[in-house]
Design a protein around this motif. Structure first.
Motif, short mmCIF file in Angstrom:
data_model
loop_
_atom_site.label_atom_id
_atom_site.label_comp_id
_atom_site.label_asym_id
_atom_site.label_seq_id
_atom_site.Cartn_x
_atom_site.Cartn_y
_atom_site.Cartn_z
N GLU A 40 -1.53 -2.87 -4.13
CA GLU A 40 -1.32 -3.92 -5.13
C GLU A 40 -1.07 -5.25 -4.43
O GLU A 40 -0.22 -5.36 -3.55
N GLU A 92 -13.88 1.94 -3.93
CA GLU A 92 -12.79 2.61 -4.62
C GLU A 92 -11.96 3.42 -3.61
O GLU A 92 -12.52 4.07 -2.73
N CYS A 145 0.85 -1.19 0.00
CA CYS A 145 0.00 0.00 0.00
C CYS A 145 0.88 1.24 0.00
O CYS A 145 1.82 1.34 0.81
N LEU A 167 -2.24 5.16 0.69
CA LEU A 167 -3.63 4.77 0.42
C LEU A 167 -4.59 5.55 1.32
O LEU A 167 -4.45 5.55 2.54
N SER A 223 -2.57 4.07 -3.68
CA SER A 223 -2.67 2.80 -4.42
C SER A 223 -2.39 1.61 -3.50
O SER A 223 -1.81 1.76 -2.42
N ASP A 275 -7.58 7.96 -2.72
CA ASP A 275 -6.30 8.34 -3.32
C ASP A 275 -5.28 7.27 -2.96
O ASP A 275 -5.54 6.38 -2.14
#
Length: 508
Positions: free
Chosen positions: A377, A370, A323, A326, A375, A373
């Motif tokens: 993965e 969602e 992260c 995030l 990200s 802001d």
């Protein structure tokens, strides 16, 4: 309460149960999942009617019952909802103001009478908690882990945890003669559980609390009511006394039961041997009559055993989840930007005060929400199994059909074996899901994961409704899990033995 008998959906929960509850008593109600703890509180609150027997309260007793799922007006402000507790005092204040207004327009004896009546109301308000209302509400709000901003929020905008706290807060403000609290700690963090413990310790009136949080029970119990063999046993002492005394009584009962069974076997053997002989038939008949009159002891209760487990599929690479700054939430970020990496076979607990966004984080990481802001993965080899804090299960479906629909290739025996290993017996497996207790529902949902192979397990507040035996079994299963674990929990006693480290969510 005398000779209470009650059945729910053809299952008898209580049989000729008796219970005495005294003024000022601080009591807790314990028993395994599905034994009828929540049902008893509803019976005491007159939401349910006994099949037979009586429940009598003194005529003047006021009862406050915690229903975390009560229907509330969504548009009403939290402040208005809480202040309904003091509606009588606000009405008195309004009446006093009206009397002063009328007195200003009156003269002579009438004016004097109006002023006297207004002054009398003013004295009553001074003697009441009226001028400390804001302070009392503030103490409750902060004690339960909320900020004063919540007072201006519509109830419909609250999260499930915040809503439950507001319902509890109103109940504590009411100061009823008897509080009936069903799982009041479910949505509380450690320090707020400590606050509630102190509040109840100092409570001048009576309460009965149902909870699976043993530390909480130890701190508040002066009397323990235990549901045992469809009856209610009273233990006059704290929770530690109950534990030791229960073990002693169980040991004594087991010895007495074994002794009685041996006596019955010897007597029945004598009867069978001598009933047909003319010389001994009277003795045999006499012993047969004696056996019919004997008060037979019930077989010692066997604690349910659980065999939870989470299958592991295949190994992953090193960095399982990364992260970067995030931000999570719905319209604005709930917490500070999150930057962390969870590595292969890590076992991590996500903590933070209730309502801060722990479940929101889980749903974001699982692409159900969602991110605002930043990200995150997952490694491409991640296979995720997810246990939600609240899940939309088919309410009228049976546990058997729920499992069979998930694993249609299972035979009936295999479905029942899976449910049985999670503490769901044949009777429970055949009942509608919505008729099960919270703990039983959790066990059905855990059973759904038993054959869902993965290498990452995300599990959100699994212990809220589980009894101690089930918690211990779940703890062992999570310790044994070979993959990467992300656990959301507020129970330190549960997660500290499982997890390698903690990620704490916080706001600015």
């Amino acid at each position: 309460m005398e000779s209470l008998t009650f059945s729910y959906r053809d299952e008898q929960l209580y049989n000729q149960a008796n219970m005495r509850f005294f003024e000022g008593e601080h009591a807790v109600l314990v028993g395994p999942n599905g034994s009828g703890k929540s049902t008893l509180l509803k019976l005491l609150n007159r939401e349910l009617t006994p099949d037979s027997g009586t429940i009598k309260w003194l005529p003047t007793v006021t009862i406050g019952y915690l229903d975390q799922y009560a229907s509330l007006p969504k548009e009403m402000l939290v402040e208005s909802y809480l202040y309904t507790v003091f509606a009588e005092l606000f009405a008195m204040e309004k009446q006093m103001e009206q009397l002063y207004e009328k007195s200003a327009q009156a003269t002579g004896d009438l004016q004097e009478k109006l002023l006297q009546r207004a002054a009398l109301l003013g004295e009553r308000l001074v003697d009441s908690p009226f001028y400390a209302i804001k302070s009392k509400v503030g103490d409750i709000i902060h004690g339960l882990g909320l900020s004063m901003d919540v007072l201006k929020m519509p109830i419909g905008n609250l999260s499930g945890g915040m809503r439950a706290k507001i319902i509890l807060g109103k109940l504590l403000l009411e100061e009823s003669d008897v509080l009936l609290l069903d799982e009041p700690t479910n949505f509380l963090d450690v320090k707020h559980i400590e606050w509630l413990s102190k509040f109840l310790q100092n409570y001048q009136k009576s309460f009965i609390v149902v909870s699976h949080h043993e530390g909480f029970l130890q701190s508040i119990a002066q009397t323990v009511f235990a549901i045992e063999n469809k009856e209610i046993t009273r233990y006059k002492g704290n929770f530690d006394y109950y534990i030791s005394e229960r073990e002693l009584r169980q040991t004594q009962h087991k010895k007495a039961y074994i002794s009685q069974q041996k006596f019955i076997e010897r007597t029945e053997a004598f009867i069978q041997k001598n009933i047909t002989r003319a010389s001994t038939t009277k003795r045999a008949q006499s012993r047969r009559k004696m056996l019919k009159k004997i008060d037979k002891l019930s077989a010692p209760r066997k604690d349910r055993t659980y065999r939870f487990g989470f299958p592991f599929s295949k190994t992953t690479g090193r960095d399982v989840l990364v992260c970067e700054a995030l931000e999570i939430g719905y319209t604005e970020s709930l917490v500070e930007p999150l930057t962390f990496t969870i590595m292969k076979e890590d076992k991590v607990v996500i903590t933070g005060k209730n309502g801060i966004g722990k479940t929101t984080l889980m749903k974001t990481l699982l692409n159900q929400l969602e991110p605002i802001d930043g990200s995150f993965e997952w490694i491409d080899t991640a296979q995720i199994a997810y246990f939600e804090q609240e899940s939309d299960m088919p309410q009228t479906a049976t546990p058997f059909s729920i499992i069979h629909n998930r694993y249609p290739h299972f035979t009936k025996r295999e479905v029942m074996a899976l449910l049985g290993s999670h503490g769901i017996d044949y009777d429970m497996a055949s009942r509608p899901y919505n008729s099960l207790s919270g703990g039983e529902q959790t066990k059905v949902r855990l059973a759904l994961l038993r054959h869902q192979k993965g290498n990452v397990l995300v599990i959100d507040e699994p212990t809220n409704h589980l009894d101690q035996a089930a918690k211990d079994a779940l703890k062992d299963a999570l310790i044994a899990y070979q993959g990467t674990l992300i656990l959301v929990s507020h129970e330190k006693a549960f997660y500290e033995a499982i997890c390698d480290y903690e990620i704490s969510l916080y706001t600015e």
